[in-house]
Write a protein that holds these residues in place. Structure first.
Motif, PDB file in Angstrom:
ATOM      1  N   GLU A 145      38.033  31.630  26.928  1.00 39.85           N
ATOM      2  CA  GLU A 145      38.779  31.785  25.670  1.00 39.85           C
ATOM      3  C   GLU A 145      39.320  33.213  25.531  1.00 39.85           C
ATOM      4  OE1 GLU A 145      35.548  30.924  25.960  1.00 39.85           O
ATOM      5  OE2 GLU A 145      34.350  31.608  24.244  1.00 39.85           O
ATOM      6  N   ASP A 146      38.592  34.191  26.095  1.00 44.71           N
ATOM      7  CA  ASP A 146      39.104  35.575  26.053  1.00 44.71           C
ATOM      8  C   ASP A 146      40.323  35.730  26.954  1.00 44.71           C
ATOM      9  OD1 ASP A 146      37.148  36.301  24.304  1.00 44.71           O
ATOM     10  OD2 ASP A 146      35.849  37.226  25.815  1.00 44.71           O
ATOM     11  N   VAL A 147      40.269  35.086  28.120  1.00 46.67           N
ATOM     12  CA  VAL A 147      41.410  35.141  29.033  1.00 46.67           C
ATOM     13  C   VAL A 147      42.642  34.525  28.360  1.00 46.67           C
ATOM     14  CG1 VAL A 147      42.359  34.306  31.231  1.00 46.67           C
ATOM     15  CG2 VAL A 147      40.001  35.159  31.126  1.00 46.67           C
ATOM     16  N   ALA A 148      42.427  33.376  27.724  1.00 45.73           N
ATOM     17  CA  ALA A 148      43.548  32.698  27.055  1.00 45.73           C
ATOM     18  C   ALA A 148      44.113  33.576  25.943  1.00 45.73           C
ATOM     19  CB  ALA A 148      43.076  31.356  26.495  1.00 45.73           C
ATOM     20  N   ARG A 149      43.221  34.200  25.187  1.00 41.10           N
ATOM     21  CA  ARG A 149      43.680  35.036  24.076  1.00 41.10           C
ATOM     22  C   ARG A 149      44.411  36.277  24.601  1.00 41.10           C
ATOM     23  NH1 ARG A 149      40.027  38.211  19.821  1.00 41.10           N
ATOM     24  NH2 ARG A 149      41.740  39.041  18.580  1.00 41.10           N
ATOM     25  N   ILE A 151      49.447  39.257  25.650  1.00 43.12           N
ATOM     26  CA  ILE A 151      50.397  39.884  26.579  1.00 43.12           C
ATOM     27  C   ILE A 151      51.756  39.182  26.479  1.00 43.12           C
ATOM     28  CG2 ILE A 151      50.920  40.250  29.036  1.00 43.12           C
ATOM     29  CD1 ILE A 151      47.833  40.614  29.440  1.00 43.12           C
ATOM     30  N   ASP A 152      51.724  37.848  26.442  1.00 40.44           N
ATOM     31  CA  ASP A 152      52.983  37.098  26.352  1.00 40.44           C
ATOM     32  C   ASP A 152      53.738  37.437  25.065  1.00 40.44           C
ATOM     33  OD1 ASP A 152      52.445  35.909  28.752  1.00 40.44           O
ATOM     34  OD2 ASP A 152      51.736  34.010  27.913  1.00 40.44           O
ATOM     35  N   ALA A 153      52.979  37.637  23.983  1.00 45.27           N
ATOM     36  CA  ALA A 153      53.624  37.863  22.687  1.00 45.27           C
ATOM     37  C   ALA A 153      54.080  39.308  22.494  1.00 45.27           C
ATOM     38  CB  ALA A 153      52.658  37.481  21.561  1.00 45.27           C
ATOM     39  N   ALA A 154      53.551  40.211  23.308  1.00 45.17           N
ATOM     40  CA  ALA A 154      53.852  41.633  23.099  1.00 45.17           C
ATOM     41  C   ALA A 154      55.298  41.932  23.469  1.00 45.17           C
ATOM     42  CB  ALA A 154      52.905  42.484  23.944  1.00 45.17           C
ATOM     43  N   GLU A 155      55.915  42.818  22.701  1.00 46.96           N
ATOM     44  CA  GLU A 155      57.277  43.250  23.030  1.00 46.96           C
ATOM     45  C   GLU A 155      57.259  44.483  23.925  1.00 46.96           C
ATOM     46  OE1 GLU A 155      59.602  43.720  19.506  1.00 46.96           O
ATOM     47  OE2 GLU A 155      59.301  41.614  18.927  1.00 46.96           O
ATOM     48  N   LEU A 201      40.680  43.117  21.284  1.00 45.85           N
ATOM     49  CA  LEU A 201      39.960  42.159  22.119  1.00 45.85           C
ATOM     50  C   LEU A 201      39.167  42.934  23.172  1.00 45.85           C
ATOM     51  CD1 LEU A 201      39.268  39.349  23.211  1.00 45.85           C
ATOM     52  CD2 LEU A 201      41.457  39.368  24.434  1.00 45.85           C
ATOM     53  N   ALA A 202      37.850  42.811  23.117  1.00 48.93           N
ATOM     54  CA  ALA A 202      36.985  43.481  24.087  1.00 48.93           C
ATOM     55  C   ALA A 202      36.496  42.448  25.091  1.00 48.93           C
ATOM     56  CB  ALA A 202      35.795  44.119  23.378  1.00 48.93           C
ATOM     57  N   MET A 203      36.634  42.753  26.364  1.00 46.26           N
ATOM     58  CA  MET A 203      36.161  41.832  27.401  1.00 46.26           C
ATOM     59  C   MET A 203      35.198  42.563  28.312  1.00 46.26           C
ATOM     60  SD  MET A 203      39.819  39.987  28.275  1.00 46.26           S
ATOM     61  CE  MET A 203      39.147  38.719  29.346  1.00 46.26           C
ATOM     62  N   ALA A 230      37.996  39.707  38.522  1.00 46.91           N
ATOM     63  CA  ALA A 230      38.047  38.298  38.104  1.00 46.91           C
ATOM     64  C   ALA A 230      38.958  38.154  36.886  1.00 46.91           C
ATOM     65  CB  ALA A 230      36.643  37.807  37.784  1.00 46.91           C
ATOM     66  N   THR A 231      38.904  39.144  36.005  1.00 49.01           N
ATOM     67  CA  THR A 231      39.725  39.085  34.791  1.00 49.01           C
ATOM     68  C   THR A 231      41.205  39.139  35.145  1.00 49.01           C
ATOM     69  OG1 THR A 231      37.950  40.194  33.598  1.00 49.01           O
ATOM     70  CG2 THR A 231      40.127  40.163  32.547  1.00 49.01           C
ATOM     71  N   LEU A 232      41.568  40.053  36.042  1.00 53.45           N
ATOM     72  CA  LEU A 232      42.983  40.182  36.408  1.00 53.45           C
ATOM     73  C   LEU A 232      43.483  38.948  37.142  1.00 53.45           C
ATOM     74  CD1 LEU A 232      43.231  43.946  37.382  1.00 53.45           C
ATOM     75  CD2 LEU A 232      44.543  42.773  35.608  1.00 53.45           C
ATOM     76  N   ARG A 233      42.633  38.366  37.991  1.00 53.38           N
ATOM     77  CA  ARG A 233      43.059  37.148  38.696  1.00 53.38           C
ATOM     78  C   ARG A 233      43.304  36.016  37.698  1.00 53.38           C
ATOM     79  NH1 ARG A 233      39.610  39.453  42.453  1.00 53.38           N
ATOM     80  NH2 ARG A 233      37.748  38.392  41.684  1.00 53.38           N
ATOM     81  N   ALA A 234      42.387  35.895  36.735  1.00 54.70           N
ATOM     82  CA  ALA A 234      42.554  34.838  35.729  1.00 54.70           C
ATOM     83  C   ALA A 234      43.785  35.117  34.867  1.00 54.70           C
ATOM     84  CB  ALA A 234      41.299  34.746  34.863  1.00 54.70           C
ATOM     85  N   LEU A 235      43.961  36.366  34.484  1.00 55.22           N
ATOM     86  CA  LEU A 235      45.099  36.724  33.629  1.00 55.22           C
ATOM     87  C   LEU A 235      46.422  36.539  34.362  1.00 55.22           C
ATOM     88  CD1 LEU A 235      44.072  39.937  31.655  1.00 55.22           C
ATOM     89  CD2 LEU A 235      44.739  37.707  30.716  1.00 55.22           C
ATOM     90  N   ALA A 236      46.430  36.891  35.650  1.00 52.81           N
ATOM     91  CA  ALA A 236      47.682  36.762  36.409  1.00 52.81           C
ATOM     92  C   ALA A 236      48.113  35.308  36.465  1.00 52.81           C
ATOM     93  CB  ALA A 236      47.494  37.325  37.818  1.00 52.81           C
ATOM     94  N   ALA A 237      47.132  34.407  36.510  1.00 51.16           N
ATOM     95  CA  ALA A 237      47.478  32.987  36.520  1.00 51.16           C
ATOM     96  C   ALA A 237      47.906  32.518  35.136  1.00 51.16           C
ATOM     97  CB  ALA A 237      46.277  32.176  37.006  1.00 51.16           C
TER      98      ALA A 237
END
Lengths: 561, 94
Positions: free
Chosen positions: A189-193, A198-202, A313-315, A321-328
């Motif tokens: 859920e943290d990865v999704a958030r 990131i997607d929403a940021a300008e 958001l603190a992870m 692992a976080t970057l791999r999940a986020l990149a996907a």
């Protein structure tokens, strides 16, 4: 059952950990250990000061990412190691320091060369041990390696009384080597958030720290940076995580960043801190850093989250692992408006290196050296102006290429760290950019460099000053210089030759470029003295305690645009 | 800085001569005052329990995170039930 001694047991356990080289100095209370080392396949590198041994081990650890080992005897041997241990703590370097101690029965009697190594190293280690029996070593040695390499890496001290080294013990087998703990994974859920943020940021910016390199996460970093067109800055210890010429790479952030880098962070609406700890030299006045940004902070050390900046958001997770999940998870993006804005900032407020074609200019010597090196060369620095010039100007292309003392800022780091790097990466040249103040702090290791015949090239930016102190006195103490100028100027080339190294002085050279090329191509340890103007300062500069937007100097003149 | 009531932290630690210096040193280095300490071995004496009486100020959460990082600290929690322990020993200390 096999009969052995504490000292032999230590050596067997180090061999099983895969240790192939150790730096150290023998003395009264670690002689049993040295006696056991004679019969080992482990190469021993005799340093000339225990601080040198500590930094040689650090050089090995910083290049390989694996725990490296240094040895010292009790008392002064241990106290001399402290600076290198503390440096490893602040930069999260896996180090195992093994010290001799006076025999158990003499502990607490102010015996010859007795010091409370355990007590002294509590605040500068991840963990420390005072070994009370040879049997304990079966647990302590693997534990030390496990702790040093687990999570956020760091130094561990094992203090071993002399009689424990000599103690006979029957063993019926050896424990498994200590290995790092499993890594904490990010929550889905943290990865999704985070991906949604990131997607929403300008105007997002990534801030890349040493944690990304420690995690071996640079490929994953590049993946997300490319996919989502994310401008990325690095801390001093994050340099090399992205190649210097990557189109999204903004360079180093903070006190001596390019103006455009600090300005981009000032404008960002989302900051993603990756393996960073928001050090004051990187972020300036914390309350005014990235004033408009929401923050995602990823770190493996829970105590860093919210320590300086409260994240949205603190992870607490492995950044790889976080970057791999986020990149996907992030959407592909090009961010044309934000990247145009970044390009404009970089065009209008670049790092200004006016005399970079002059080999006797600070930027010039760094650029010329870089251009003459093979791409697989490694760079170490000492601490001061030359370090910041190198951080700004050296074209780092890969992780673990750039070794520098960040957190503790230890002058004297560069030469022994370069020796360690050269030992760990045979066949690769190691350049040590140093200053005349820094080099003198561990100059004795030139003897070690010559003895080991390591491929270390010291490029000495010599201004006969404690240059960064002089700069602070000029800018912040009304030009009231005190104790920052050296009134005697050693002949460093002659000194290096005295140690048995080759040396050149660009001050006497008819053609400094070809002399530099000859020096860098010469085999073995080399020193190149480069006289530079003492009035040269590192710009831009943020005043200590100031906000990063308030930079002194380093502007591009209107006519240069 | 917000400063309110005192709070008790209960730490399960490995029982050896250095553990107290790890725990107390952490507070000292961060200029965080410890008002009271109680410590006794538990079970087979390979472990001890430490009760720390501290002020509940802004830095306490960071202190707890730092304490969690100590290898010899196996468990840490806020022990609201343990205030009485300090009241009980007070007569012996005055």
């Amino acid at each position: 059952m096999k009969r052995t001694t504490g000292a032999e047991l230590i050596v067997r356990l180090l061999e099983r950990q895969g240790v192939t080289a150790i730096a150290g100095i023998p003395g009264g209370c670690n002689l049993p250990l040295y006696d056991a080392l004679r019969a080992s396949s482990i190469r021993h590198v005799l340093a000339r000061h225990e601080q040198g041994a500590g930094f040689i081990a650090q050089g090995m650890a910083r290049v390989t990412g694996q725990p490296a080992v240094c040895l010292g005897t009790s008392g002064p041997g241990a106290t001399n190691l402290l600076t290198a241990i503390a440096d490893a703590k602040l930069d999260s370097i896996p180090l195992v320091a093994i010290t001799g101690q006076v025999p158990r029965a003499m502990i607490g009697t102010d015996a010859f060369q007795e010091i409370d190594t355990y007590g002294l190293t509590v605040p500068i280690t991840k963990h420390n041990f005072l070994v009370r029996s040879a049997g304990e070593l079966l647990e302590v040695v693997p534990e030390a390696f496990r702790i040093a390499a687990s999570g956020r890496p760091g130094p561990v001290v094992i203090d071993v009384p002399k009689d424990v080294q000599n103690e006979g013990i029957l063993i019926d087998g050896l424990p498994l080597p200590g290995r790092p703990d499993p890594l904490p994974l990010p929550r889905a859920e943290d990865v999704a958030r985070a991906a949604a943020m990131i997607d929403a940021a300008e105007r997002p910016v990534l801030l890349v720290g040493a944690g990304v390199i420690a995690a071996g996460a640079c490929a994953a970093l590049r993946c997300i940076v490319d996919k989502a067109a994310l401008p990325s800055a690095a801390t001093l210890l994050g340099l090399g995580a992205l190649p210097y010429d990557h189109p999204r790479f903004l360079g180093m952030v903070g006190m001596h960043a390019a103006r455009s880098t600090n300005l981009a962070l000032e404008e960002c609406d989302l900051l993603v801190g990756l393996g960073v700890r928001f050090d004051d030299r990187a972020i300036g006045k914390a309350a005014e850093f990235c004033p408009d940004a929401r923050i995602i902070h990823v770190d493996i050390d829970a105590s860093e989250l919210g320590k300086i900046k409260e994240p949205t958001l603190a992870m607490r997770a492995d950044v790889g692992a976080t970057l791999r999940a986020l990149a996907a998870a992030v959407a592909p993006a090009t961010r044309p408006a934000w990247n145009r804005r970044i390009a404009r900032l970089r065009a209008e407020h670049p790092l200004v290196m006016r005399a970079a074609d002059d080999p006797l200019d600070p930027y010039g010597i760094i650029r010329h050296t870089a251009a003459m090196l093979s791409p697989d060369a490694i760079v170490t620095t000492d601490v001061g102006q030359h370090q910041m010039w190198a951080a700004q100007a050296f074209p780092c292309t890969r992780p673990r290429q750039w070794l520098t003392s960040g957190g503790l800022g230890t002058m004297g780091f560069g030469l022994p760290a370069a020796i360690g790097a050269a030992l760990a990466a045979p066949g690769r040249t190691v350049v040590c950019f140093s200053g005349d103040g820094s080099l003198l702090m561990n100059l004795q290791e030139l003897a070690t460099a010559v003895e080991e015949n390591v491929d270390v090239k010291i490029v000495l930016l010599n201004n006969a000053h404690l240059g960064l102190v002089r700069q602070h006195q000029e800018l912040f103490f009304g030009g009231r210089y005190h104790a920052s100028r050296f009134r005697t100027e050693p002949d460093f080339a002659a000194i290096a030759r005295g140690f048995g190294a080759r040396a050149w002085d660009l001050g006497d050279a008819a053609d400094p470029r070809s002399t530099l090329a000859r020096a860098l191509a010469a085999p073995g340890p080399v020193l190149v003295n480069v006289p530079i103007d003492a009035a040269e300062n590192v710009y831009p500069m943020v005043a200590p305690g100031g906000a990063n937007r308030e930079m002194i100097g380093g502007e591009l003149h209107a006519a240069e645009r | 800085m917000r400063q309110s009531a005192e709070v008790v932290l209960r730490l399960q630690v490995r029982n050896h001569p250095g553990v107290m210096s790890h725990v107390c040193g952490l507070f000292a280095r961060r200029a965080f005052n410890v008002e009271g300490i109680l410590c006794l071995p538990v079970g087979d004496a390979t472990r001890s329990t430490i009760l720390l009486l501290v002020h509940d100020d802004d830095r306490l959460d960071q202190m707890i995170l730092q304490l969690r990082k100590l290898e010899d600290v196996l468990e840490i929690n806020r022990a609201h039930d343990a205030r009485e322990a300090f009241a009980t020993v007070r007569p012996f200390l005055q």
